[in-house]
Design a protein around this motif. Structure first.
Motif, PDB file in Angstrom:
ATOM      1  N   LEU A   1      40.329  43.728  43.810  1.00  0.00           N
ATOM      2  CA  LEU A   1      38.975  43.709  43.262  1.00  0.00           C
ATOM      3  C   LEU A   1      38.951  43.504  41.745  1.00  0.00           C
ATOM      4  CD1 LEU A   1      36.137  43.763  44.344  1.00  0.00           C
ATOM      5  CD2 LEU A   1      36.079  46.238  43.995  1.00  0.00           C
ATOM      6  N   PRO A   2      39.713  44.257  40.951  1.00  0.00           N
ATOM      7  CA  PRO A   2      39.669  44.003  39.504  1.00  0.00           C
ATOM      8  C   PRO A   2      40.143  42.609  39.122  1.00  0.00           C
ATOM      9  CG  PRO A   2      41.379  45.619  40.052  1.00  0.00           C
ATOM     10  CD  PRO A   2      40.543  45.442  41.269  1.00  0.00           C
ATOM     11  N   LEU A   3      41.168  42.099  39.793  1.00  0.00           N
ATOM     12  CA  LEU A   3      41.643  40.747  39.487  1.00  0.00           C
ATOM     13  C   LEU A   3      40.594  39.703  39.854  1.00  0.00           C
ATOM     14  CD1 LEU A   3      45.339  41.004  40.734  1.00  0.00           C
ATOM     15  CD2 LEU A   3      44.589  40.690  38.365  1.00  0.00           C
ATOM     16  N   LEU A   4      39.956  39.871  41.000  1.00  0.00           N
ATOM     17  CA  LEU A   4      38.953  38.905  41.433  1.00  0.00           C
ATOM     18  C   LEU A   4      37.729  38.955  40.526  1.00  0.00           C
ATOM     19  CD1 LEU A   4      37.969  36.791  43.422  1.00  0.00           C
ATOM     20  CD2 LEU A   4      37.193  38.648  44.920  1.00  0.00           C
ATOM     21  N   ARG A   5      37.288  40.136  40.160  1.00  0.00           N
ATOM     22  CA  ARG A   5      36.133  40.247  39.261  1.00  0.00           C
ATOM     23  C   ARG A   5      36.403  39.571  37.925  1.00  0.00           C
ATOM     24  NH1 ARG A   5      34.539  46.585  40.581  1.00  0.00           N
ATOM     25  NH2 ARG A   5      33.077  46.144  42.309  1.00  0.00           N
ATOM     26  N   GLU A   6      37.614  39.750  37.403  1.00  0.00           N
ATOM     27  CA  GLU A   6      37.985  39.083  36.148  1.00  0.00           C
ATOM     28  C   GLU A   6      37.929  37.570  36.298  1.00  0.00           C
ATOM     29  OE1 GLU A   6      41.860  38.771  33.145  1.00  0.00           O
ATOM     30  OE2 GLU A   6      41.790  40.285  34.735  1.00  0.00           O
ATOM     31  N   LYS A   7      38.416  37.072  37.426  1.00  0.00           N
ATOM     32  CA  LYS A   7      38.419  35.626  37.654  1.00  0.00           C
ATOM     33  C   LYS A   7      36.992  35.100  37.828  1.00  0.00           C
ATOM     34  CE  LYS A   7      41.818  33.825  37.985  1.00  0.00           C
ATOM     35  NZ  LYS A   7      42.684  33.172  36.955  1.00  0.00           N
ATOM     36  N   ILE A   8      36.139  35.863  38.493  1.00  0.00           N
ATOM     37  CA  ILE A   8      34.737  35.462  38.661  1.00  0.00           C
ATOM     38  C   ILE A   8      34.040  35.381  37.306  1.00  0.00           C
ATOM     39  CG2 ILE A   8      32.496  36.231  39.549  1.00  0.00           C
ATOM     40  CD1 ILE A   8      33.993  37.287  42.013  1.00  0.00           C
ATOM     41  N   GLN A   9      34.340  36.324  36.414  1.00  0.00           N
ATOM     42  CA  GLN A   9      33.768  36.278  35.069  1.00  0.00           C
ATOM     43  C   GLN A   9      34.167  34.994  34.346  1.00  0.00           C
ATOM     44  OE1 GLN A   9      35.144  39.869  33.183  1.00  0.00           O
ATOM     45  NE2 GLN A   9      33.613  41.171  34.174  1.00  0.00           N
ATOM     46  N   GLN A  10      35.432  34.613  34.504  1.00  0.00           N
ATOM     47  CA  GLN A  10      35.914  33.390  33.850  1.00  0.00           C
ATOM     48  C   GLN A  10      35.226  32.152  34.419  1.00  0.00           C
ATOM     49  OE1 GLN A  10      40.171  33.446  34.403  1.00  0.00           O
ATOM     50  NE2 GLN A  10      40.441  35.362  33.256  1.00  0.00           N
ATOM     51  N   VAL A  11      35.086  32.110  35.735  1.00  0.00           N
ATOM     52  CA  VAL A  11      34.435  30.961  36.377  1.00  0.00           C
ATOM     53  C   VAL A  11      32.973  30.877  35.969  1.00  0.00           C
ATOM     54  CG1 VAL A  11      33.700  30.033  38.611  1.00  0.00           C
ATOM     55  CG2 VAL A  11      36.025  30.927  38.340  1.00  0.00           C
ATOM     56  N   THR A  12      32.278  32.007  35.980  1.00  0.00           N
ATOM     57  CA  THR A  12      30.859  32.014  35.611  1.00  0.00           C
ATOM     58  C   THR A  12      30.671  31.589  34.165  1.00  0.00           C
ATOM     59  OG1 THR A  12      30.490  33.825  37.186  1.00  0.00           O
ATOM     60  CG2 THR A  12      28.770  33.435  35.544  1.00  0.00           C
TER      61      THR A  12
ATOM     62  N   ILE B   1      24.580  27.941  31.461  1.00  0.00           N
ATOM     63  CA  ILE B   1      23.239  28.320  31.928  1.00  0.00           C
ATOM     64  C   ILE B   1      23.290  29.298  33.097  1.00  0.00           C
ATOM     65  CG2 ILE B   1      22.173  26.175  31.140  1.00  0.00           C
ATOM     66  CD1 ILE B   1      22.270  25.191  34.057  1.00  0.00           C
ATOM     67  N   ALA B   2      24.504  29.640  33.543  1.00  0.00           N
ATOM     68  CA  ALA B   2      24.631  30.562  34.673  1.00  0.00           C
ATOM     69  C   ALA B   2      24.371  31.991  34.174  1.00  0.00           C
ATOM     70  CB  ALA B   2      26.017  30.462  35.292  1.00  0.00           C
ATOM     71  N   ASP B   3      23.266  32.575  34.599  1.00  0.00           N
ATOM     72  CA  ASP B   3      22.902  33.902  34.100  1.00  0.00           C
ATOM     73  C   ASP B   3      23.099  35.001  35.144  1.00  0.00           C
ATOM     74  OD1 ASP B   3      20.909  33.088  35.775  1.00  0.00           O
ATOM     75  OD2 ASP B   3      19.238  33.588  34.448  1.00  0.00           O
ATOM     76  N   ILE B   4      23.630  34.656  36.313  1.00  0.00           N
ATOM     77  CA  ILE B   4      23.915  35.646  37.348  1.00  0.00           C
ATOM     78  C   ILE B   4      25.408  35.630  37.635  1.00  0.00           C
ATOM     79  CG2 ILE B   4      23.510  36.382  39.721  1.00  0.00           C
ATOM     80  CD1 ILE B   4      20.848  34.896  39.614  1.00  0.00           C
ATOM     81  N   GLU B   5      26.037  36.770  37.476  1.00  0.00           N
ATOM     82  CA  GLU B   5      27.439  36.893  37.834  1.00  0.00           C
ATOM     83  C   GLU B   5      27.530  37.537  39.210  1.00  0.00           C
ATOM     84  OE1 GLU B   5      31.024  39.685  36.413  1.00  0.00           O
ATOM     85  OE2 GLU B   5      30.262  38.340  34.847  1.00  0.00           O
ATOM     86  N   PRO B   6      28.199  36.893  40.155  1.00  0.00           N
ATOM     87  CA  PRO B   6      28.276  37.446  41.505  1.00  0.00           C
ATOM     88  C   PRO B   6      28.813  38.872  41.515  1.00  0.00           C
ATOM     89  CG  PRO B   6      29.119  35.207  41.466  1.00  0.00           C
ATOM     90  CD  PRO B   6      28.894  35.600  40.041  1.00  0.00           C
ATOM     91  N   LYS B   7      28.188  39.714  42.302  1.00  0.00           N
ATOM     92  CA  LYS B   7      28.603  41.100  42.457  1.00  0.00           C
ATOM     93  C   LYS B   7      29.451  41.209  43.717  1.00  0.00           C
ATOM     94  CE  LYS B   7      26.757  45.821  42.796  1.00  0.00           C
ATOM     95  NZ  LYS B   7      25.519  46.652  42.872  1.00  0.00           N
ATOM     96  N   VAL B   8      30.648  41.745  43.574  1.00  0.00           N
ATOM     97  CA  VAL B   8      31.587  41.817  44.696  1.00  0.00           C
ATOM     98  C   VAL B   8      32.017  43.265  44.910  1.00  0.00           C
ATOM     99  CG1 VAL B   8      33.793  41.014  45.623  1.00  0.00           C
ATOM    100  CG2 VAL B   8      32.427  39.504  44.173  1.00  0.00           C
ATOM    101  N   GLU B   9      31.974  43.712  46.168  1.00  0.00           N
ATOM    102  CA  GLU B   9      32.438  45.041  46.534  1.00  0.00           C
ATOM    103  C   GLU B   9      33.332  44.937  47.764  1.00  0.00           C
ATOM    104  OE1 GLU B   9      29.328  47.877  47.053  1.00  0.00           O
ATOM    105  OE2 GLU B   9      28.345  47.396  45.134  1.00  0.00           O
ATOM    106  N   LEU B  10      34.082  45.988  48.012  1.00  0.00           N
ATOM    107  CA  LEU B  10      34.936  46.044  49.195  1.00  0.00           C
ATOM    108  C   LEU B  10      34.188  46.686  50.357  1.00  0.00           C
ATOM    109  CD1 LEU B  10      38.330  47.203  47.667  1.00  0.00           C
ATOM    110  CD2 LEU B  10      37.534  44.868  48.077  1.00  0.00           C
ATOM    111  N   CYS B  11      34.573  46.306  51.555  1.00  0.00           N
ATOM    112  CA  CYS B  11      33.931  46.876  52.743  1.00  0.00           C
ATOM    113  C   CYS B  11      34.277  48.355  52.881  1.00  0.00           C
ATOM    114  CB  CYS B  11      34.355  46.115  53.996  1.00  0.00           C
ATOM    115  SG  CYS B  11      36.127  46.210  54.355  1.00  0.00           S
TER     116      CYS B  11
END
Length: 300
Positions: free
Chosen positions: A254-265, A270-280
């Motif tokens: 989760l921390p690695l993926l969130r960091e990567k999502i921040q970089q992609v966003t 103009i992308a003002d929404i960062e995807p929110k990711v949680e574990l099941c």
């Protein structure tokens, strides 16, 4: 189709079945709680399959008395309108004919059937990480990448029953998301280069220990997954993404993926929404819980 008195449904008990390629799990929904029971190896033919299900449901009846229906999680593309299971799975004999009618006749009870990944998503919406949400996307990282789309707390099946089949998406180097992001394929790529026999978890852990090849392969996997999640965010605009599958147990994911999502966003100004990711929340019993939710939605 057998009809049920909807007004008293929540006061009754259900038999619950999770059909898997290697085993079939059984449980009971009693007083609005799941009681897990046992499992049986999945038979290799339809007649034995029916026999196992009938014997187990009769056992549940004997233990818990009045059973009002049977809730089933199944592999394959479940076609509710046609009462059959389309697509393909590790259990070929359940596909392509009106199995819903056969099962209702077998049990003498109302039956609901839903795809296993969809059931896992319904479990999260009803009782887990998505219980406060209306719209989520559920991704399962396993042998491939599967998932489900939840809109207004119900499954969106799509026009061809492929809603949530995220693994078919093409990402980098003409790979599908399943090829790029499955832990099984992460291990395969590493083993093909090194001639070793490691699991996806072992490769994932090696990356933290300074193994450059493992690190590079893991980075590519996370990049592909982050890009897919970003694209899905701006396609379906869910409240959150919920990740399942064995790799979701890894505390580093989760921390690695969130960091990567921040970089992609950040690449899109103009992308003002960062995807929110949680574990099941649910693991082994997710499909059983979700089958109950599906039954309640279908028969209420």
């Amino acid at each position: 189709m057998i009809k049920y008195d909807k007004g008293t449904l929540r006061m009754r008990n259900l038999a619950v079945i999770d059909i898997g390629g290697t085993s079939i799990k059984f449980g009971a929904w009693v007083d609005e709680k799941l009681v897990t029971m046992d499992s049986e190896p999945t038979p290799d033919n339809l007649d034995d399959f029916y026999d196992v299900l009938k014997i187990k449901v009769e056992k549940i009846k004997n233990i818990y008395g009045d059973i009002s229906g049977v809730a089933i999680s199944s592999p394959g593309a479940v076609n509710k309108s046609a009462g059959r299971i389309d697509g393909a799975s590790a259990i070929p004999y359940i596909h392509g004919f009106p199995i819903f009618d056969k099962l209702e006749a077998l049990f003498g009870l109302p039956v609901s059937v839903e795809n296993d990944a969809n059931c896992a998503a319904l479990a999260e919406v009803a009782y887990g990480a998505g219980k406060d949400n209306q719209n989520i996307l559920f991704l399962v990282l396993g042998t491939g990448v599967g998932g489900a789309i939840i809109i207004n707390r119900k499954i969106f099946h799509g026009s061809h029953l492929y809603g949530g089949e995220f693994g078919f998406m093409q990402v980098n180097d003409h790979e599908t998301l399943s090829e790029a992001c499955s832990p099984v394929n992460l291990a395969r790529k590493y083993n093909e280069i090194t001639d070793e026999d490691l699991t996806g978890k072992e490769v994932f852990d090696l990356a933290d220990q300074g193994n450059q090849l493992a690190h590079d392969l893991r980075e590519k996997m996370l990049e592909s997954l982050a890009v897919a999640i970003y694209n899905l965010q701006y396609s379906y605009d869910p409240e959150k993404f919920i990740l399942g599958g064995g790799v979701s147990n890894n505390p580093r994911l989760l921390p690695l993926l969130r960091e990567k999502i921040q970089q992609v966003t950040a690449r899109v100004s103009i992308a003002d929404i960062e995807p929110k990711v949680e574990l099941c929340k649910f693991r082994s019993d997710a499909n059983l819980y979700g089958a109950v939710v599906d039954f309640l939605q279908e028969h209420e």
